[in-house]
Design an enzyme around this catalytic site. Sequence first.
Site, PDB file in Angstrom:
ATOM      1  N   VAL A  40       0.550  -1.045  -0.248  1.00 40.72           N
ATOM      2  CA  VAL A  40      -0.059  -0.117   0.061  1.00 40.72           C
ATOM      3  C   VAL A  40       0.855   1.322   0.021  1.00 40.72           C
ATOM      4  O   VAL A  40       0.635   2.517  -0.802  1.00 40.72           O
ATOM      5  CB  VAL A  40      -1.064  -0.050   1.629  1.00 40.72           C
ATOM      6  CG1 VAL A  40      -1.588   1.296   1.163  1.00 40.72           C
ATOM      7  CG2 VAL A  40      -2.040  -1.150   0.757  1.00 40.72           C
ATOM      8  N   LYS A  45      -6.511  -1.750  10.306  1.00 47.92           N
ATOM      9  CA  LYS A  45      -7.835  -2.811  10.719  1.00 47.92           C
ATOM     10  C   LYS A  45      -7.323  -3.226  11.603  1.00 47.92           C
ATOM     11  O   LYS A  45      -8.598  -2.792  13.365  1.00 47.92           O
ATOM     12  CB  LYS A  45      -8.172  -3.393   9.224  1.00 47.92           C
ATOM     13  CG  LYS A  45      -8.298  -4.583   9.468  1.00 47.92           C
ATOM     14  CD  LYS A  45      -8.211  -5.276   8.435  1.00 47.92           C
ATOM     15  CE  LYS A  45      -7.337  -6.011   7.192  1.00 47.92           C
ATOM     16  NZ  LYS A  45      -6.610  -5.848   6.212  1.00 47.92           N
ATOM     17  N   VAL A  61     -11.158  -0.321   5.948  1.00 46.72           N
ATOM     18  CA  VAL A  61     -11.956  -0.827   5.168  1.00 46.72           C
ATOM     19  C   VAL A  61     -12.984  -1.709   4.258  1.00 46.72           C
ATOM     20  O   VAL A  61     -12.708  -0.751   4.119  1.00 46.72           O
ATOM     21  CB  VAL A  61     -13.496  -1.167   6.765  1.00 46.72           C
ATOM     22  CG1 VAL A  61     -14.395  -2.191   6.282  1.00 46.72           C
ATOM     23  CG2 VAL A  61     -13.122  -1.150   7.906  1.00 46.72           C
ATOM     24  N   GLY A 109     -10.498  -1.625   2.050  1.00 46.37           N
ATOM     25  CA  GLY A 109      -9.518  -0.946   0.875  1.00 46.37           C
ATOM     26  C   GLY A 109     -10.574   0.026   0.196  1.00 46.37           C
ATOM     27  O   GLY A 109     -10.789   1.001   0.372  1.00 46.37           O
ATOM     28  N   GLY A 150      -1.577 -15.109  -5.847  1.00 42.87           N
ATOM     29  CA  GLY A 150      -1.300 -13.598  -4.882  1.00 42.87           C
ATOM     30  C   GLY A 150      -2.412 -13.659  -4.323  1.00 42.87           C
ATOM     31  O   GLY A 150      -2.343 -12.174  -3.523  1.00 42.87           O
ATOM     32  N   LYS A 152     -12.894  -5.919  10.818  1.00 43.14           N
ATOM     33  CA  LYS A 152     -13.719  -4.878   9.986  1.00 43.14           C
ATOM     34  C   LYS A 152     -15.132  -4.939  10.219  1.00 43.14           C
ATOM     35  O   LYS A 152     -15.303  -3.525  10.884  1.00 43.14           O
ATOM     36  CB  LYS A 152     -13.923  -5.441   8.314  1.00 43.14           C
ATOM     37  CG  LYS A 152     -12.194  -5.450   7.768  1.00 43.14           C
ATOM     38  CD  LYS A 152     -11.482  -6.185   6.374  1.00 43.14           C
ATOM     39  CE  LYS A 152     -10.631  -6.416   6.252  1.00 43.14           C
ATOM     40  NZ  LYS A 152     -10.529  -7.382   5.083  1.00 43.14           N
ATOM     41  N   GLY A 172      -5.299  -4.069  -2.295  1.00 45.15           N
ATOM     42  CA  GLY A 172      -4.223  -4.235  -3.431  1.00 45.15           C
ATOM     43  C   GLY A 172      -3.911  -2.985  -3.614  1.00 45.15           C
ATOM     44  O   GLY A 172      -4.941  -2.202  -2.814  1.00 45.15           O
TER      45      GLY A 172
HETATM   46  N1  LIG Z   1      -2.452  -4.924   1.244  1.00 40.22           N
HETATM   47  C1  LIG Z   1      -3.889  -4.345   1.304  1.00 40.22           C
HETATM   48  O1  LIG Z   1      -4.153  -4.666   0.276  1.00 40.22           O
HETATM   49  C2  LIG Z   1      -4.101  -3.551   1.996  1.00 40.22           C
HETATM   50  C3  LIG Z   1      -5.767  -3.227   2.177  1.00 40.22           C
HETATM   51  C4  LIG Z   1      -6.267  -3.004   3.534  1.00 40.22           C
HETATM   52  C5  LIG Z   1      -5.555  -2.510   4.336  1.00 40.22           C
HETATM   53  N2  LIG Z   1      -4.536  -2.636   4.396  1.00 40.22           N
HETATM   54  C6  LIG Z   1      -3.337  -2.762   5.056  1.00 40.22           C
HETATM   55  O2  LIG Z   1      -2.059  -1.947   5.012  1.00 40.22           O
HETATM   56  C7  LIG Z   1      -0.845  -1.564   5.948  1.00 40.22           C
HETATM   57  C8  LIG Z   1       0.004  -2.347   5.033  1.00 40.22           C
HETATM   58  O3  LIG Z   1      -0.425  -2.874   4.560  1.00 40.22           O
HETATM   59  P1  LIG Z   1       0.411  -3.760   3.068  1.00 40.22           P
HETATM   60  O4  LIG Z   1       0.134  -4.896   2.517  1.00 40.22           O
HETATM   61  O5  LIG Z   1       1.306  -1.923   2.465  1.00 40.22           O
HETATM   62  O6  LIG Z   1       1.796  -4.318   3.908  1.00 40.22           O
HETATM   63  P2  LIG Z   1       3.140  -5.564   3.821  1.00 40.22           P
HETATM   64  O7  LIG Z   1       3.144  -4.758   2.279  1.00 40.22           O
HETATM   65  O8  LIG Z   1       3.838  -6.012   4.426  1.00 40.22           O
HETATM   66  O9  LIG Z   1       4.096  -3.225   3.861  1.00 40.22           O
HETATM   67  C9  LIG Z   1       3.848  -2.896   5.053  1.00 40.22           C
HETATM   68  C10 LIG Z   1       5.986  -2.789   4.866  1.00 40.22           C
HETATM   69  O10 LIG Z   1       6.313  -1.946   6.359  1.00 40.22           O
HETATM   70  C11 LIG Z   1       7.343  -2.379   6.398  1.00 40.22           C
HETATM   71  N3  LIG Z   1       6.848  -2.567   7.973  1.00 40.22           N
HETATM   72  C12 LIG Z   1       6.583  -3.309   8.519  1.00 40.22           C
HETATM   73  N4  LIG Z   1       6.738  -3.558  10.232  1.00 40.22           N
HETATM   74  C13 LIG Z   1       8.635  -2.776  10.176  1.00 40.22           C
HETATM   75  C14 LIG Z   1       8.467  -1.920  11.484  1.00 40.22           C
HETATM   76  N5  LIG Z   1       8.221  -2.851  12.488  1.00 40.22           N
HETATM   77  N6  LIG Z   1       9.679  -1.695  11.068  1.00 40.22           N
HETATM   78  C15 LIG Z   1       9.561  -0.383   9.941  1.00 40.22           C
HETATM   79  N7  LIG Z   1       9.273  -1.218   8.721  1.00 40.22           N
HETATM   80  C16 LIG Z   1       8.179  -1.878   9.071  1.00 40.22           C
HETATM   81  C17 LIG Z   1       7.603  -3.649   6.219  1.00 40.22           C
HETATM   82  O11 LIG Z   1       8.575  -4.193   5.999  1.00 40.22           O
HETATM   83  P3  LIG Z   1       9.154  -5.292   5.469  1.00 40.22           P
HETATM   84  O12 LIG Z   1       9.122  -5.742   4.199  1.00 40.22           O
HETATM   85  O13 LIG Z   1      10.363  -5.699   6.096  1.00 40.22           O
HETATM   86  O14 LIG Z   1       7.967  -6.151   6.048  1.00 40.22           O
HETATM   87  C18 LIG Z   1       7.086  -3.493   4.770  1.00 40.22           C
HETATM   88  O15 LIG Z   1       7.600  -2.280   4.027  1.00 40.22           O
HETATM   89  C19 LIG Z   1      -1.880  -3.199   6.920  1.00 40.22           C
HETATM   90  O16 LIG Z   1      -2.063  -2.295   8.345  1.00 40.22           O
HETATM   91  C20 LIG Z   1      -2.869  -3.294   6.220  1.00 40.22           C
HETATM   92  O17 LIG Z   1      -3.831  -4.463   7.106  1.00 40.22           O
HETATM   93  C21 LIG Z   1      -3.959  -3.181   3.923  1.00 40.22           C
END
Ligand SMILES: NC(=O)c1ccc[n+]([C@@H]2O[C@H](COP(=O)([O-])OP(=O)(O)OC[C@H]3O[C@@H](n4cnc5c(N)ncnc54)[C@H](OP(=O)(O)O)[C@@H]3O)[C@@H](O)[C@H]2O)c1
Length: 442
Positions: free
Chosen positions: A15, A106, A133, A135, A188, A206, A303
């Site tokens: 994200v 969330k 919630v 996306g 994925g 959610k 996504g």
């Molecule tokens: N993906 C979706 O479709 C989606 C949809 C709705 C909401 N969300 C929410 O959006 C948020 C992010 O999701 P995402 O899918 O983007 O997650 P992600 O791809 O895992 O990205 C998280 C990033 O934060 C870094 N990170 C994790 N822990 C850390 C720490 N302690 N200190 C510094 N950096 C840290 C991670 O590094 P590493 O690469 O080393 O792990 C990664 O680069 C979450 O709360 C998720 O629930 C996501």
Amino acid sequence: MSKEIHIALAGLGTVGTAVVRLLQEERSRYREKLGVPLRLVSIFDRSYRRKETSWIDPSVKLTDSLDEFLGTPADIVVELIGGIEPADHIISLSLRRHRAVVTANKLLLAQSARRYFELAREHNAYLGFEAAVAGGIPILRVLRRSLLSDQLIRLRGILNGTCNFILSEMAESGRPFQDVLKEAQQRGYAEADPTLDISGRDTTDKLAILALFAFGHFIDPQLIPTQGITAISPVDFSFARKFDCAIKLLGVAERIDHDLSLRVSPFLVSEHLTLSAVSGAFNAIEVTGARVGPILLSGKGAGGDPTAVSVVADILNAALWAQGERRFHFQPVLNRRTSDRANGDERTPGIPSLNVKETYPYYIRFFVKDRPGIIAAVASILARWGINIRSVVQEPCSDPLNLPFVITVEPTLSSIMDKAAAEFRILDFNRVPPLVLPILEP
Ligand SMILES: NC(=O)c1ccc[n+]([C@@H]2O[C@H](COP(=O)([O-])OP(=O)(O)OC[C@H]3O[C@@H](n4cnc5c(N)ncnc54)[C@H](OP(=O)(O)O)[C@@H]3O)[C@@H](O)[C@H]2O)c1
């Protein structure tokens, strides 16, 4: 008004990356809309050095030091790390420092929404969480603003794209759960550890957030009855088709008189309801107001790009708010009246009882070792609990040692159904625990 609005962003993952790209690509349009430029000043990520960052504007300070990140002055702090810590520390500290906060987390919101609202109110800070919630679907804004004028009665939704993909594939291909889960992981759509999704817990988190905005009550997600999708077998889809239903994992929140009913479960959903046709990785939420009737919002619930659209919408709203457009933000969210003023009832809203008046027709599927008297044994349990049978259906099956059959029953209080289900589970002819699913009808 400051000359530039400064943004600090934590988490350069799926994200976060999409948010940075969107902010860069739409920079001039946003500047035109807001009247001031947005400037990303810092990005915090523990592994930014391992990521391709050459496309990021060189003026942005990349850091893996939390202290350095928190020490950088910013008007808006965007938390996209996920998990509990340090995300909670970043959000809480930033609100205390009167900074606007935007998050998609969330998990944290389901646990701590009340505390964050209080902090935001106390420190006169903006808090945006639309992306937490569904996306890319702007459901929270619809609940908070567009439907503020109505009394909401019910909200039900497909809130987890992974589960919806798995159930849609199982329905179409007839393949078992484990096979389809593996494919979802390869494509994925499912995480390497899919537990949160397939157990229903992600949907529960959610639903708790949605219920807070729809009904003004924070319900601890741990109190919401939750059933995942792992026990669903291919034969359930053939039975469901006989009843003109699809199977969907739904989060349902409903106001019944002064009480709330919340549940996360796979449901048999009648083909006459639009939710039954939402398939693949899509999300959909149907909200029903007393006067407006049902409204359906459907789209990509996850996504990078769809979620970034919601995150950046919050950033733009935070920027407008910083310029004085504060009118709506502190509209009370908690304890929205759940009693019905139209009936002259001025009862002080308190914590409502949960699931006391919830009723559904039910689908009960057995796999049994065949022998005489099975239907009689099940029927006698139902009779003891005063539950009326609607139908008994058996699929042709060549294996009498593992024979599937289904009983559907007329609308029954969920508390009664739970008691009958506990008795079904100990019947000695079961090959697996019986599957009990609520049915949603028009
Ligand atoms: N993906 C979706 O479709 C989606 C949809 C709705 C909401 N969300 C929410 O959006 C948020 C992010 O999701 P995402 O899918 O983007 O997650 P992600 O791809 O895992 O990205 C998280 C990033 O934060 C870094 N990170 C994790 N822990 C850390 C720490 N302690 N200190 C510094 N950096 C840290 C991670 O590094 P590493 O690469 O080393 O792990 C990664 O680069 C979450 O709360 C998720 O629930 C996501």
